[in-house]
Design an enzyme around this catalytic site. Structure first.
Site, mmCIF file in Angstrom:
data_model
loop_
_atom_site.group_PDB
_atom_site.id
_atom_site.type_symbol
_atom_site.label_atom_id
_atom_site.label_comp_id
_atom_site.label_asym_id
_atom_site.label_seq_id
_atom_site.Cartn_x
_atom_site.Cartn_y
_atom_site.Cartn_z
ATOM 1 N N HIS A 144 -46.971 60.898 33.928
ATOM 2 C CA HIS A 144 -45.577 61.341 34.037
ATOM 3 C C HIS A 144 -45.313 62.216 35.271
ATOM 4 O O HIS A 144 -44.364 61.979 36.022
ATOM 5 C CB HIS A 144 -45.168 62.144 32.800
ATOM 6 C CG HIS A 144 -45.445 61.432 31.510
ATOM 7 N ND1 HIS A 144 -45.212 60.094 31.347
ATOM 8 C CD2 HIS A 144 -45.918 61.879 30.323
ATOM 9 C CE1 HIS A 144 -45.543 59.746 30.111
ATOM 10 N NE2 HIS A 144 -45.972 60.806 29.469
ATOM 11 N N ASP B 78 -44.192 53.992 31.309
ATOM 12 C CA ASP B 78 -44.225 55.450 31.436
ATOM 13 C C ASP B 78 -42.817 55.896 31.073
ATOM 14 O O ASP B 78 -41.894 55.774 31.881
ATOM 15 C CB ASP B 78 -44.577 55.853 32.873
ATOM 16 C CG ASP B 78 -44.728 57.356 33.007
ATOM 17 O OD1 ASP B 78 -44.053 58.087 32.256
ATOM 18 O OD2 ASP B 78 -45.522 57.809 33.847
ATOM 19 N N HIS B 79 -42.665 56.376 29.840
ATOM 20 C CA HIS B 79 -41.293 56.569 29.349
ATOM 21 C C HIS B 79 -40.521 57.616 30.144
ATOM 22 O O HIS B 79 -39.292 57.637 30.117
ATOM 23 C CB HIS B 79 -41.290 56.900 27.849
ATOM 24 C CG HIS B 79 -41.780 58.261 27.531
ATOM 25 N ND1 HIS B 79 -43.094 58.538 27.302
ATOM 26 C CD2 HIS B 79 -41.125 59.437 27.411
ATOM 27 C CE1 HIS B 79 -43.237 59.819 27.056
ATOM 28 N NE2 HIS B 79 -42.053 60.396 27.111
#
Lengths: 365, 512
Positions: free
Chosen positions: B258, B194-195
């Site tokens: 996110h 999950d950047h």
């Protein structure tokens, strides 16, 4: 102060330091700087003091601060002390270094320059350090040889003490004083001679990620570090780091010191002997090479004069690693900026220091 | 075999040399994010020697053609610029492997290729598989990796997998995918990326909370009135994105992963240590504590969904969502969602957490605002007409990363006038050097075996459980009808219904 006295105590290129202001009005005049332009942001994360006893360094240091403030917001204090004049005096100048951030906001850092003459007890505390920004750490860069001003009342106030041992004549004596301060008050020391070795260390570490290279370490026969003579301490620090990390012990006294470097011998954990040398190369890169040889294996990190990359090589039978990597800057302002970016308490340097000091004394013995 | 020279050189787990195999190597993610991230690590001297990169994809192309394509994009997007000499070394690490994702022989050939690389490297066989392909191929890739024995850790070496989002489209598909992943790789070797968690400011949330003694004593329902998490995008469906988005929507595309991750970082209890499981244990408790909106009535009461209609963004006229390229003209996919979440824990009892995410909003901004309760209504606050606004702590995730604190101050003058003022900290002006891209940090962490910034199986499944209830409320209200879809003009801050959602609690959205 009459005109002739003023001329005598003026630093070189004082016009490059900004506006001369009376010491008592520094803070008020700084506030006035901001009032004229609302579009600028004043920023500081550290107090950065640059101290020198060389005439002309104030203007040079102002240029260095201009570079450093591109990446590190600070309040800069430039301190120039003219030891040739006995009469006690202080003159001060203020300016701000402004840079556009991401092409948009102009961010400025304040700079106060002091030119001191004579000796006055407590002047650092009541005149210079009165202008530190409260709560922010003090990074103090001492340029040149340590003088009597380097005493406990000064270094107790410093959070990070920056030196460049490449400038020193009597490294053994100077480092003796620094080491005493480390032991006495836990002074955090950042030697730019050590910073200069960063990418060499990173490259060596990276090459030993290779399994064949890692296996070869135990059979190491020799280590050679090539430096330009002025950067002898960088060479010794690099060698000391290598020996410390490899777990080697000093085996015997200096084998040879022919004025072109020195040769040493270490004993490995397994009882093997390793010949090590720091060799001076005239006109070479500050650090030109570290080369480690084992049976049939050679690991080398090298740099050509002015080269923009380090050359990483590991050569053994049927197995070659050949890469390029980043290099440390040749400019002190950039080295300091890099060092400030890395932060920390410099624990690896502290770990390496005893071996480095032992090599220094080895030479001195 | 440990490398003594790595010790103390950097203050984190040490990444180890490995071969990175990227599935879906001809895609945008590989070209724009993954390869530039690996290249920037090489430029910074952070990439371990011996790293090899193999791009696995269906198209037929040579190593040279593949490298040229990567180079072209790298020149455009690399954070540290493009250095031909370092790129020259770097591209020698990169190879292309052509195969269909369903072709068993392609994986057998891959295994042989990896063995040859390991032999050349001296026997070290660490492998990092990055699944960046379209989600429909995840199962195939994982199953074939297992069949080819590539999932096995051998001779003290590791084999890990990074899985890109979307990690399922609902709880059932996420569970299925987790089953497939865990039949192939152990959970400890699974890295669900999950950047957002790799972003500097997201990492700073824990530092802000737990390294500063002033916040944690106030970090509870006694002092905090509400928390808002906003993710605003000014873009719509440019570049043919409508096809993917219309099947996904704001809730599944952004909130499930996110934004719930950000919420869990804000609401979590202090972990016992900074180990991956220490942190993730606390984060999952937050997600598990979310009150479930498990009936159409509760969904209608606590969630607003909307689509944008034609309007103006940044001075340009834009079409409505249903007129966008590759979008169903009768689409019921939300481009905007606002939620009222309740974290049912002792610490957060009664404190609403509002989340909003939308496309075609006036600007791009992701931030978290923590709204403190106002000071007692005496002294200055008792003055008629004076502000009763509380302090607001804002954590800006992107762009203009930083933190600000709003407080009340006296306006200079002879009369007593109070106005809110802002103390601001900007990363860009305080730290001149740019932060590494999220993917740089995350790739290095995966090579080092540090899963702290990756989502764990239970986090993902608990998040889907919460999201699924809302989806069911929208699409299956029991009478064969869907719950209503609100509308707002592109370039505005969302529908009136979203404002009303907060007004019920006596709150309003923070103005960005």
């Amino acid at each position: 102060m009459n005109r002739s006295e003023e001329m005598m105590t003026a630093p070189e290129n004082a016009e490059l330091l900004g506006v001369e202001v009376p010491v008592a009005k520094i803070e008020r005049k700084l506030r006035e700087l901001w009032e004229v332009d609302d579009a600028r942001a004043n920023a500081s994360l550290i107090n950065l003091a640059l101290y020198s006893e060389e005439n002309g360094d104030l203007a040079r240091n102002s240029e260095i601060v201009r570079e450093i403030t591109r990446e590190h917001a600070c309040r800069a204090l430039l301190i120039g002390r003219d030891v040739s004049v006995e009469k006690v005096s202080v003159r001060s100048w203020i300016t701000a270094h402004c840079h556009l951030v991401h092409g948009k906001k102009s961010v400025c850092c304040e700079q106060i320059a002091f030119h001191l003459t004579g000796t006055s007890r407590g002047r650092f505390r009541n005149t210079i350090f009165a202008h530190l920004q409260s709560d922010l750490p003090l990074v103090f860069w001492w340029q040149g040889n340590l003088s009597g001003m380097f005493n406990e009342s000064l270094y107790r106030r410093i959070d990070r003490f920056v030196i460049d041992s490449s400038d020193w004549g009597d490294v053994v004596a100077q480092y003796g004083r620094v080491n005493a301060a480390i032991e006495e008050v836990g002074l955090v020391v950042q030697d730019l001679a050590w910073t200069r070795t960063y990418h060499f260390r990173l490259a060596v570490a990276s090459l030993y990620d290779d399994l064949v290279a890692a296996r070869s370490l135990v059979g190491t026969r020799s280590v050679k570090v090539v430096v330009s003579e002025q950067y002898r301490t960088s060479g010794l620090l690099l060698l000391a780091w290598f020996a410390e990390m490899a777990g080697w012990e000093r085996a015997q006294d200096l084998i040879e010191d022919d004025g072109h470097g020195g040769s040493y011998r270490f004993e490995t954990r397994e009882g093997g002997l390793v010949d090590a040398s720091v060799v001076f190369e005239e006109g070479g890169a500050p650090i030109g090479m570290i080369e480690v040889e084992s049976v049939g294996v050679c690991l080398r990190v090298s740099r050509e004069v002015g080269g923009k990359h380090l050359h990483h090589q590991f050569i053994s039978e049927g197995h070659v690693v050949d890469l390029h990597g980043p290099v440390d800057s040749d400019f002190r302002a950039e080295l300091l900026a890099d060092q400030l970016s890395r932060g920390g308490k410099n624990s690896l340097f502290k770990r390496t220091l005893p071996t480095f000091l032992s090599l220094l004394h080895w030479e001195g013995s | 075999m440990s490398n003594p020279f790595r010790e103390d050189l950097v203050s984190r787990s040490r990444p180890e040399a490995c071969t990175v195999v990227i599935f879906g190597a001809t895609g945008d993610l590989t070209h724009r994010k993954l390869i530039p991230a690996l290249y920037n690590l090489a430029i910074d001297g952070e990439l371990p020697t011996g790293v090899k990169i193999i791009g696995f994809a269906r198209r037929d192309k040579s190593d040279e053609v593949f490298r040229d394509g990567l180079k072209e994009l790298n020149r455009e997007v690399s954070r540290n610029g493009h250095d031909e000499e370092i790129w020259g070394d770097f591209e020698n690490m990169v190879e292309y492997h052509q195969s269909e994702f369903q072709d068993a022989d392609g994986y057998r050939r891959l295994a042989e290729r990896l063995d040859a690389i390991d032999a050349e490297r001296g026997g070290k066989g660490n492998r990092l598989f990055y699944i960046a392909s379209a989600p429909e191929y995840f199962d195939d890739v994982l199953e074939h990796l297992k069949s080819a024995g590539l999932n096995e850790s051998r001779d003290g070496c590791w084999s890990r997998v990074i899985v890109e989002k979307p990690f399922g489209v609902d709880l059932a598909s996420a569970r299925h995918l987790n089953e497939v992943v865990n039949q192939t790789f152990e959970e400890k070797d699974t890295y669900r990326i999950d950047h957002y968690l790799g972003k500097e400011t997201a990492q700073n949330i824990m530092v802000l909370r737990f390294a500063n003694a002033i916040f944690e004593p106030l970090w509870n329902s006694r002092y905090i009135k509400q928390v808002q998490i906003t993710c605003a995008e000014h873009l719509g469906m440019e570049g043919g994105r409508g096809g993917y988005y219309d099947k996904s929507g704001a809730l599944r595309d952004m909130v499930q992963n996110h934004l719930l991750q950000l919420l869990s970082l804000v609401a979590m209890e202090p972990p016992t240590d900074l180990s991956a499981d220490g942190v993730r244990d606390e984060k999952v408790k937050v997600i598990r504590s979310l009150r479930q909106w498990d009936s159409p009535e509760l969904v209608e009461e606590n969630v607003v969904r909307a689509q944008y209609s034609a309007g103006h963004v940044h001075g340009k006229s834009v079409v409505g969502y249903r007129e966008e390229d590759r979008v169903d003209p009768e689409s019921m996919t939300e481009t905007y969602v606002a939620l009222r979440c309740m974290v049912d824990t002792w610490r957060w009892s009664g404190v609403p957490f509002y989340i909003r995410m939308g496309k075609r909003l006036p600007k791009k901004a992701t931030e978290i605002s923590v709204h403190f309760r106002p000071a007692p209504n005496v002294l200055f606050n008792a003055t008629p007409g004076e502000t009763d606004e509380g302090n607001v702590l804002v954590i800006r995730i992107q762009p203009d990363e930083g933190i600000s604190l709003r407080m009340v101050s006296k306006i200079p003058g002879t009369t007593l006038r109070l106005e809110p003022v802002k103390m601001d900290f900007h990363y860009s002006t305080s730290f001149g050097k740019g932060s590494p891209e999220a993917y740089e940090r995350l790739l290095l962490d995966a090579m080092a075996g540090d899963a702290t910034l990756f989502a764990r199986r239970d986090e993902v499944e608990e998040a889907w459980r919460f999201i699924d209830h809302i989806q069911r409320g929208w699409h299956d209200s029991g009478e064969g009808d869907e719950l209503s879809m609100a509308e707002f003009v592109a370039g505005s801050w969302g529908p009136e219904e979203a404002d009303a959602l907060l007004e019920k609690d006596g709150n309003s959205w923070r103005r960005l």
